[in-house]
Write an enzyme that holds these catalytic residues in place. Sequence first.
Site, PDB file in Angstrom:
ATOM      1  N   LEU A 140       0.885  -1.291  -0.013  1.00 53.10           N
ATOM      2  CA  LEU A 140      -0.126   0.074  -0.060  1.00 53.10           C
ATOM      3  C   LEU A 140       1.003   1.251   0.027  1.00 53.10           C
ATOM      4  O   LEU A 140       1.941   1.105   0.532  1.00 53.10           O
ATOM      5  CB  LEU A 140      -0.773  -0.091   1.512  1.00 53.10           C
ATOM      6  CG  LEU A 140      -2.107  -0.806   1.391  1.00 53.10           C
ATOM      7  CD1 LEU A 140      -2.693  -0.691   2.542  1.00 53.10           C
ATOM      8  CD2 LEU A 140      -3.105  -0.448   0.258  1.00 53.10           C
ATOM      9  N   ASP A 141       0.583   2.121  -0.686  1.00 46.91           N
ATOM     10  CA  ASP A 141       1.374   3.481  -0.540  1.00 46.91           C
ATOM     11  C   ASP A 141       1.497   4.070   0.848  1.00 46.91           C
ATOM     12  O   ASP A 141       0.209   3.859   1.566  1.00 46.91           O
ATOM     13  CB  ASP A 141       0.563   4.558  -1.496  1.00 46.91           C
ATOM     14  CG  ASP A 141       0.631   3.983  -3.103  1.00 46.91           C
ATOM     15  OD1 ASP A 141       1.661   3.260  -3.424  1.00 46.91           O
ATOM     16  OD2 ASP A 141      -0.298   4.726  -3.879  1.00 46.91           O
TER      17      ASP A 141
END
Length: 309
Positions: A50-51
């Site tokens: 996930l960013d």
Amino acid sequence: MTATNHPKLFKRPVDGVLLLDKPGGMTSNEALQRVKRLFHAKKAGHTGSLDPLATGLLPICLGEATKFSQFLLEADKSYSVKGRLGVRTASGDSESPILTECPIPKLTKRALEKTLFAFRGVIDQTPSMYSALKHKGQPLYKLARQGIEVERKTRQVTIYELTLLDWDNESIELYVHCSKGTYIRTLLDDVGEALGCGAHVVALRRLRVAHYHEDQMIKLAHLEREYDKANYTGLDRYLLPLETMVSHFPAIKLSSSTAFYLQQGQAVMVPNAPTHGFVRLRDQNDQFIGIGEILSDARIAPRRLIQKR
């Protein structure tokens, strides 16, 4: 002293899946390392980054669970995403320079729904330069930070569901259910271009990975509060069994002799087995021992077997 700053941490074999609610402002690897230390785990991995900006479901695999991570990497995922309209950025989110600013046209629900309709189903995406994909061994995001842009191949992804949750004069909120490999930043960037004003992600939350969902998540802060350095196993109650990672495959119960030969790496015949695909393997005591695959001659070959502790 906490688990996150202990200089010499005792490590142990521990197996299971933690459904972490990744906080914003932290990379997936940073979250992974924090969890690994809290559980004193010898081995750990996550199942799809996930960013840093993003929050939500990040399955952390400990020990033998890492053998089955591919099944979550390849699974469908669901997100809620909020985008700012009228501004396009280099990375497609709020953490990179602005590329263009455009006036936002008057948007109606009908116009928005018409635009979103075009992005449902199988679509082509060109990955952002700000992604972890590699070019000649170098992650694209590192090249992008050096001002280098390289050609990227388009890829086909599937958007199973794209629902308008809310919108106003400056922003739009969407629910996305998509196949593996879908870039939500790219999707929102493309939607913004289709609306004629550009857009970028300002908030992103992963809600579901395969059959794992938001209600099952555990916050990192909660784990850190519950951590007790005198009780290494205290957090184990938050781990899900390995078999939950592959519960969508049919289960096969084996005889003691069949289980023995499979665990020696040999393919075996099992009466009334499915005709193709992967199967969950259970021994004569009904204990999960791994994953097998049906061969063309109807035998079952071992693919991922767990080590007995």
